[in-house]
Design a protein around this motif. Structure first.
Motif, PDB file in Angstrom:
ATOM      1  N   TYR A 267      -5.180  -3.506   1.465  1.00  0.00           N
ATOM      2  CA  TYR A 267      -4.198  -2.600   0.857  1.00  0.00           C
ATOM      3  C   TYR A 267      -2.933  -3.372   0.482  1.00  0.00           C
ATOM      4  CZ  TYR A 267      -6.884   1.513   2.323  1.00  0.00           C
ATOM      5  OH  TYR A 267      -7.854   2.460   2.469  1.00  0.00           O
ATOM      6  N   PHE A 268      -2.472  -4.224   1.388  1.00  0.00           N
ATOM      7  CA  PHE A 268      -1.245  -4.970   1.132  1.00  0.00           C
ATOM      8  C   PHE A 268      -1.407  -5.887  -0.079  1.00  0.00           C
ATOM      9  CE2 PHE A 268       1.706  -8.502   1.685  1.00  0.00           C
ATOM     10  CZ  PHE A 268       2.898  -7.825   1.893  1.00  0.00           C
ATOM     11  N   ASN A 269      -2.498  -6.628  -0.117  1.00  0.00           N
ATOM     12  CA  ASN A 269      -2.683  -7.569  -1.216  1.00  0.00           C
ATOM     13  C   ASN A 269      -2.958  -6.854  -2.537  1.00  0.00           C
ATOM     14  OD1 ASN A 269      -2.273  -9.472   0.701  1.00  0.00           O
ATOM     15  ND2 ASN A 269      -4.233 -10.509   0.486  1.00  0.00           N
ATOM     16  N   ARG A 270      -3.681  -5.754  -2.473  1.00  0.00           N
ATOM     17  CA  ARG A 270      -3.895  -4.992  -3.703  1.00  0.00           C
ATOM     18  C   ARG A 270      -2.571  -4.418  -4.194  1.00  0.00           C
ATOM     19  NH1 ARG A 270      -8.086   0.048  -4.083  1.00  0.00           N
ATOM     20  NH2 ARG A 270      -6.392   1.048  -2.922  1.00  0.00           N
ATOM     21  N   GLY A 271      -1.730  -3.991  -3.255  1.00  0.00           N
ATOM     22  CA  GLY A 271      -0.404  -3.520  -3.631  1.00  0.00           C
ATOM     23  C   GLY A 271       0.404  -4.587  -4.337  1.00  0.00           C
ATOM     24  N   ASN A 272       0.303  -5.827  -3.859  1.00  0.00           N
ATOM     25  CA  ASN A 272       1.002  -6.932  -4.513  1.00  0.00           C
ATOM     26  C   ASN A 272       0.507  -7.138  -5.939  1.00  0.00           C
ATOM     27  OD1 ASN A 272       2.868  -7.780  -2.570  1.00  0.00           O
ATOM     28  ND2 ASN A 272       1.346  -9.033  -1.490  1.00  0.00           N
ATOM     29  N   VAL A 273      -0.790  -7.038  -6.130  1.00  0.00           N
ATOM     30  CA  VAL A 273      -1.340  -7.211  -7.477  1.00  0.00           C
ATOM     31  C   VAL A 273      -0.880  -6.079  -8.391  1.00  0.00           C
ATOM     32  CG1 VAL A 273      -3.459  -7.290  -8.848  1.00  0.00           C
ATOM     33  CG2 VAL A 273      -3.316  -8.558  -6.692  1.00  0.00           C
ATOM     34  N   TYR A 274      -0.908  -4.856  -7.868  1.00  0.00           N
ATOM     35  CA  TYR A 274      -0.406  -3.722  -8.659  1.00  0.00           C
ATOM     36  C   TYR A 274       1.054  -3.963  -9.059  1.00  0.00           C
ATOM     37  CZ  TYR A 274      -4.403  -0.566  -7.857  1.00  0.00           C
ATOM     38  OH  TYR A 274      -5.638   0.033  -7.860  1.00  0.00           O
ATOM     39  N   SER A 275       1.854  -4.489  -8.141  1.00  0.00           N
ATOM     40  CA  SER A 275       3.261  -4.759  -8.443  1.00  0.00           C
ATOM     41  C   SER A 275       3.398  -5.774  -9.573  1.00  0.00           C
ATOM     42  CB  SER A 275       3.982  -5.267  -7.192  1.00  0.00           C
ATOM     43  OG  SER A 275       4.086  -4.259  -6.209  1.00  0.00           O
ATOM     44  N   ALA A 285       1.602   3.377  -3.156  1.00  0.00           N
ATOM     45  CA  ALA A 285       0.546   4.056  -2.404  1.00  0.00           C
ATOM     46  C   ALA A 285      -0.174   3.079  -1.475  1.00  0.00           C
ATOM     47  CB  ALA A 285      -0.446   4.698  -3.366  1.00  0.00           C
ATOM     48  N   ASP A 286      -0.444   1.870  -1.963  1.00  0.00           N
ATOM     49  CA  ASP A 286      -1.133   0.885  -1.126  1.00  0.00           C
ATOM     50  C   ASP A 286      -0.251   0.369  -0.005  1.00  0.00           C
ATOM     51  OD1 ASP A 286      -3.620   0.999  -2.232  1.00  0.00           O
ATOM     52  OD2 ASP A 286      -3.519  -0.899  -3.303  1.00  0.00           O
ATOM     53  N   PHE A 287       1.018   0.114  -0.299  1.00  0.00           N
ATOM     54  CA  PHE A 287       1.918  -0.350   0.757  1.00  0.00           C
ATOM     55  C   PHE A 287       2.114   0.737   1.821  1.00  0.00           C
ATOM     56  CE2 PHE A 287       3.932  -3.228  -2.634  1.00  0.00           C
ATOM     57  CZ  PHE A 287       3.143  -4.310  -2.263  1.00  0.00           C
ATOM     58  N   THR A 288       2.152   1.978   1.373  1.00  0.00           N
ATOM     59  CA  THR A 288       2.280   3.091   2.317  1.00  0.00           C
ATOM     60  C   THR A 288       1.075   3.165   3.238  1.00  0.00           C
ATOM     61  OG1 THR A 288       3.631   4.346   0.738  1.00  0.00           O
ATOM     62  CG2 THR A 288       2.559   5.584   2.514  1.00  0.00           C
ATOM     63  N   LYS A 289      -0.097   3.001   2.657  1.00  0.00           N
ATOM     64  CA  LYS A 289      -1.325   3.020   3.467  1.00  0.00           C
ATOM     65  C   LYS A 289      -1.342   1.851   4.435  1.00  0.00           C
ATOM     66  CE  LYS A 289      -5.384   4.521   4.696  1.00  0.00           C
ATOM     67  NZ  LYS A 289      -5.532   5.812   5.404  1.00  0.00           N
ATOM     68  N   PHE A 290      -0.898   0.702   3.969  1.00  0.00           N
ATOM     69  CA  PHE A 290      -0.830  -0.472   4.834  1.00  0.00           C
ATOM     70  C   PHE A 290       0.057  -0.191   6.043  1.00  0.00           C
ATOM     71  CE2 PHE A 290       1.575  -4.265   6.105  1.00  0.00           C
ATOM     72  CZ  PHE A 290       0.551  -5.091   6.526  1.00  0.00           C
TER      73      PHE A 290
END
Length: 301
Positions: A267-275, A285-290
């Motif tokens: 989730y954290f790394n996918r959030g970084n890619v989304y950013s 949403a991914d950082f929140t889930k993380f």
């Protein structure tokens, strides 16, 4: 992602099972126990072995196989008790010592694990598998130089023991000696081309050297051999991300999360890619889930 992979306990189980079945023909509960164990029905194996032990409290094979089954079910205290009973009858039983050492290791008692593993080596100093077992404990203790020494000894005793190369490669990886790690993982693959963890581990070493093309090839091979191998998707996603191949990275992180929805780093790394793609709603949403999964982590803030 560089977990050591132990093969010796499986080898020991196979060897003992093949010899134990002959002895078990006269004892139906023991025969049923070993049959259940060979079918990975560990709960049933425990039931049958317990029946055999009730009939003969000193039935060493039944005690051993019940302990093996209990380890598979993470019943470590009970397994240790069974191995201890064997050792009360046969104090020099190196297999029971090694097996109890592994149960101690898995339970987190590394002090007793190391003591048992060292005693097993004293009894059987020329048996390569014993050094692999102690190497796992030393690895958990982060004594990487000692791990390398034990696995080098194992290789000297049996140069075909592929798990020794793989495990030594992991120790080299953790010492940032990536060339040596890659050499060991490559040797593992030469000896056992379908040993999945070696490809994943070599991919990690390649990634650490910034050799992302080679890393992606190894993670892809891992997935070809074992499509449910979650770390390979995550690791390949990281390699793609480092090459700015964000579409591919997102696909791999998402696949990892499909297979394991509680896998927080994805989730954290996918959030970084989304950013990086300015998809901020998805990133939040991914950082929140993380953070839901890791509320004490500072990374997601």
């Amino acid at each position: 992602m560089t977990k050591l992979v132990r093969s010796f306990s499986l080898v020991a189980v196979i060897l003992l099972l093949s010899t134990g079945m002959v002895a078990a023909e006269k004892q139906d509960p023991l025969r049923q126990c070993t049959q259940s164990l060979s079918q990975n029905n560990f709960t049933q194996a425990i039931t049958f072995c317990t029946q055999a032990i009730t009939e003969n409290p000193n039935n060493l094979e039944a005690l051993y196989w019940r302990a093996v089954s209990r380890v598979q079910l993470a019943q470590y205290a009970e397994a240790i008790a069974d191995y201890s009973q064997i050792l009360s009858l046969q104090p020099q039983n190196a297999e029971a010592l090694s097996s109890r050492a592994e149960a101690y290791r898995l339970s987190g008692n590394l002090t007793d694990a190391l003591s048992d593993a060292s005693r097993a080596i004293e009894i059987e100093p020329k048996y390569a598998e014993r050094y692999i077992g102690r190497g796992l404990i030393l690895y958990d203790l982060k004594r990487y130089d000692d791990v390398i020494a034990d696995l080098t000894k194992a290789i000297a005793l049996d140069s075909k023991l592929f798990s020794a190369y793989n495990n030594r490669g992991n120790a080299y990886n953790d010492k940032n000696q990536y060339d040596e790690a890659i050499a060991d993982f490559t040797k593992t693959i030469v000896l056992e081309p379908k040993f999945v963890p070696a490809y994943n581990n070599r991919g990690i070493a390649y990634s650490s050297q910034g050799r992302f093309k080679e890393a992606i090839a190894d993670f892809t091979k891992t997935i070809e051999l074992e499509p449910q191998f979650i770390p390979a998707y995550y690791n390949r996603g990281n390699a793609y991300s480092n090459q700015n191949q964000y579409t591919e990275a997102l696909a791999d992180y998402t696949k990892a999360l499909e297979l394991e929805p509680q896998f927080a780093p994805a989730y954290f790394n996918r959030g970084n890619v989304y950013s990086k793609q300015k998809l901020y709603k998805e990133a939040i949403a991914d950082f929140t889930k993380f953070l839901e999964l890791n509320p004490n982590s500072a990374q997601g803030y």
